[in-house]
Design a protein around this motif. Structure first.
Motif, mmCIF file in Angstrom:
data_model
loop_
_atom_site.group_PDB
_atom_site.id
_atom_site.type_symbol
_atom_site.label_atom_id
_atom_site.label_comp_id
_atom_site.label_asym_id
_atom_site.label_seq_id
_atom_site.Cartn_x
_atom_site.Cartn_y
_atom_site.Cartn_z
ATOM 1 N N HIS A 171 9.857 -3.582 -9.883
ATOM 2 C CA HIS A 171 9.563 -2.288 -10.499
ATOM 3 C C HIS A 171 8.214 -1.822 -9.955
ATOM 4 N N PRO A 172 8.217 -1.066 -8.857
ATOM 5 C CA PRO A 172 6.956 -0.696 -8.204
ATOM 6 C C PRO A 172 6.008 0.107 -9.078
ATOM 7 N N GLU A 173 6.539 0.760 -10.116
ATOM 8 C CA GLU A 173 5.693 1.572 -10.985
ATOM 9 C C GLU A 173 4.871 0.737 -11.964
ATOM 10 N N GLU A 228 0.452 -5.376 -7.128
ATOM 11 C CA GLU A 228 0.933 -3.989 -7.032
ATOM 12 C C GLU A 228 1.046 -3.559 -5.563
ATOM 13 N N GLN A 229 1.701 -2.411 -5.368
ATOM 14 C CA GLN A 229 1.878 -1.834 -4.043
ATOM 15 C C GLN A 229 0.995 -0.602 -3.876
ATOM 16 N N GLN A 230 0.625 -0.334 -2.641
ATOM 17 C CA GLN A 230 -0.137 0.883 -2.365
ATOM 18 C C GLN A 230 0.770 2.114 -2.441
ATOM 19 N N VAL A 231 2.037 1.929 -2.078
ATOM 20 C CA VAL A 231 3.007 3.020 -2.123
ATOM 21 C C VAL A 231 4.171 2.582 -3.018
ATOM 22 N N PRO A 232 4.483 3.326 -4.080
ATOM 23 C CA PRO A 232 5.480 2.860 -5.052
ATOM 24 C C PRO A 232 6.927 3.170 -4.671
ATOM 25 N N GLU A 233 7.332 2.814 -3.468
ATOM 26 C CA GLU A 233 8.719 2.981 -3.045
ATOM 27 C C GLU A 233 9.255 1.662 -2.502
ATOM 28 N N LEU A 284 8.552 -1.155 1.078
ATOM 29 C CA LEU A 284 8.472 -2.612 1.030
ATOM 30 C C LEU A 284 9.546 -3.242 1.912
ATOM 31 N N LEU A 285 10.743 -2.696 1.911
ATOM 32 C CA LEU A 285 11.814 -3.215 2.761
ATOM 33 C C LEU A 285 11.462 -3.092 4.239
ATOM 34 N N GLU A 286 10.849 -1.990 4.591
ATOM 35 C CA GLU A 286 10.431 -1.805 5.980
ATOM 36 C C GLU A 286 9.361 -2.826 6.357
ATOM 37 N N ALA A 287 8.444 -3.089 5.436
ATOM 38 C CA ALA A 287 7.417 -4.105 5.674
ATOM 39 C C ALA A 287 8.034 -5.487 5.815
ATOM 40 N N ALA A 288 9.120 -5.716 5.059
ATOM 41 C CA ALA A 288 9.805 -7.014 5.124
ATOM 42 C C ALA A 288 10.357 -7.271 6.521
ATOM 43 N N LYS A 339 9.145 -6.422 9.269
ATOM 44 C CA LYS A 339 8.071 -6.660 10.237
ATOM 45 C C LYS A 339 7.079 -7.729 9.771
ATOM 46 N N ASN A 340 7.343 -8.329 8.607
ATOM 47 C CA ASN A 340 6.393 -9.294 8.018
ATOM 48 C C ASN A 340 4.996 -8.676 7.884
ATOM 49 N N GLU A 341 4.949 -7.457 7.380
ATOM 50 C CA GLU A 341 3.678 -6.747 7.254
ATOM 51 C C GLU A 341 3.365 -6.395 5.794
ATOM 52 N N TYR A 342 3.680 -7.305 4.907
ATOM 53 C CA TYR A 342 3.465 -7.061 3.482
ATOM 54 C C TYR A 342 2.005 -6.758 3.159
ATOM 55 N N THR A 343 1.110 -7.507 3.773
ATOM 56 C CA THR A 343 -0.294 -7.380 3.398
ATOM 57 C C THR A 343 -0.834 -5.974 3.633
ATOM 58 N N LYS A 344 -0.171 -5.215 4.490
ATOM 59 C CA LYS A 344 -0.634 -3.851 4.767
ATOM 60 C C LYS A 344 -0.258 -2.864 3.664
ATOM 61 N N ILE A 345 0.731 -3.212 2.865
ATOM 62 C CA ILE A 345 1.182 -2.257 1.847
ATOM 63 C C ILE A 345 0.920 -2.736 0.409
ATOM 64 N N LEU A 346 0.276 -3.898 0.263
ATOM 65 C CA LEU A 346 -0.062 -4.395 -1.070
ATOM 66 C C LEU A 346 -1.512 -4.087 -1.412
ATOM 67 N N LYS A 347 -1.803 -4.024 -2.697
ATOM 68 C CA LYS A 347 -3.178 -3.785 -3.137
ATOM 69 C C LYS A 347 -3.961 -5.090 -3.166
ATOM 70 N N GLU A 348 -5.169 -5.043 -2.662
ATOM 71 C CA GLU A 348 -6.104 -6.144 -2.826
ATOM 72 C C GLU A 348 -6.838 -5.886 -4.144
ATOM 73 N N TYR A 349 -6.372 -6.562 -5.173
ATOM 74 C CA TYR A 349 -6.804 -6.247 -6.539
ATOM 75 C C TYR A 349 -8.028 -7.100 -6.894
ATOM 76 N N PRO A 350 -9.193 -6.478 -7.161
ATOM 77 C CA PRO A 350 -10.416 -7.256 -7.403
ATOM 78 C C PRO A 350 -10.368 -8.039 -8.709
ATOM 79 N N VAL A 351 -10.892 -9.246 -8.659
ATOM 80 C CA VAL A 351 -10.930 -10.082 -9.857
ATOM 81 C C VAL A 351 -12.131 -11.017 -9.761
ATOM 82 N N ALA A 352 -12.751 -11.312 -10.893
ATOM 83 C CA ALA A 352 -13.949 -12.146 -10.930
ATOM 84 C C ALA A 352 -13.755 -13.314 -11.894
#
Length: 300
Positions: free
Chosen positions: A211-213, A124-129, A133-137, A139-152
């Motif tokens: 589908h960012p939503e 998922e994304q932190q911001v649903p627009e 994401l295109l702006e991050a593309a 600058k190669n800065e995807y990791t700044k706008i994606l969620k670090e989703y916890p999993v065990a």
């Protein structure tokens, strides 16, 4: 019923840990061991037959609950990584049908046998627009706008088609996915393959089908539990019991721990057995498995 022989695939982010899941011992960086697959790119041989999974289906698709020309709708694999996977998205049904001329897109689920090193995956994304994401593309800065989703360990993550995601270092999962095996990469960390080239990206298609939503779904998946979605159902099985396919379509029983014997043939961890309608098999006390059944929702 039919026993399948898994197919291993080398990947830039792969690991020797998959040798324990029937992985090819000659491959060090195995990314996926395909336990059950009948698509043209990955077609598992049938044990004691000079045929592949897709070939036995094509001979008599009705026996498998399929129609002439169908491929088996699911791919089952064990996937693991010693580096992060590319940040990616899979096509939705609408996009797969209009752009790729396929009957459906690709939703998938991961059951974590070994969790990621840092305790999270990208999802998922932190911001649903899409514009963010295109702006991050650029600058190669995807990791700044994606969620670090916890999993065990022993948790199950369902990822609907059109959702941005990536497995991260250390993960080892049982993976079930629809068999339109298409991945659109947003970002691959500028990695170089064995031929000295960067792997291709597919940013335009990835943005179009994103589908960012959409959100992933996480849950525990203990033995005895059934998880059902629009595309498939899976049941976690452990210990001595009779397993029966009650569906009209063939199901896939995949061994995730231990082994079992069928008519003198020993099936190891990582292997799958195709169960036709009403077929039964006895799971021994020491074995653990997942029974996967596809759902032909796209024809409704």
């Amino acid at each position: 019923m039919y026993i399948l022989k898994p197919e291993s695939r080398e990947r830039i982010w792969g690991t020797p840990r998959l040798h324990d899941y029937y992985g090819n011992q000659q491959i060090d960086k195995i990314g996926s061991v395909y336990s059950a697959s009948g698509v043209s790119e990955i077609d598992c041989p049938v044990v004691n037959e000079e045929k592949t999974f897709s070939e036995i289906i094509a001979e008599d698709p009705k026996r498998f609950g399929l129609k002439a020309g169908d491929v088996y709708p699911l791919i089952i694999s064990f996937t693991a990584c010693d580096e992060n996977l590319s940040i990616q998205v899979h096509p939705t049904d609408d996009y797969a049908q209009s752009v790729e001329q396929l009957p459906y897109g690709k939703s998938e689920a991961w059951y974590f046998i070994q969790p990621p090193e840092k305790g999270w995956i990208y999802a998922e994304q932190q911001v649903p627009e899409k514009s963010v994401l295109l702006e991050a593309a650029k600058k190669n800065e995807y990791t700044k706008i994606l969620k670090e989703y916890p999993v065990a360990k022993h948790e199950l993550i369902y990822i609907p088609s059109g959702t941005i995601h990536a497995l991260t270092k250390g993960s080892l999962v049982y993976e079930i996915q629809q068999s339109s095996d298409i991945t659109y990469r947003f970002y691959d960390y500028d990695r170089i393959d064995k031929n000295g080239k960067k792997r291709p990206l597919h940013i335009e298609k990835a943005i179009e089908t994103l589908h960012p939503e959409k959100q992933v779904e996480k849950r525990t998946f203990p033995p005895g539990n059934i998880f059902a979605q629009r595309e498939f159902s899976i049941q976690h099985l452990k210990g001595k019991q009779i397993v029966e396919n009650k569906s009209e379509i063939a199901s896939i029983l995949t061994i995730i721990a231990g082994q079992l014997t069928i008519a003198g043939e020993t099936c190891q961890t990582g292997q799958s057995i195709v169960l036709l309608k009403d077929e039964m098999i006895e799971l021994p006390e020491t074995a653990e498995a997942v029974l996967a059944t596809p759902i032909r929702y796209w024809e409704e």
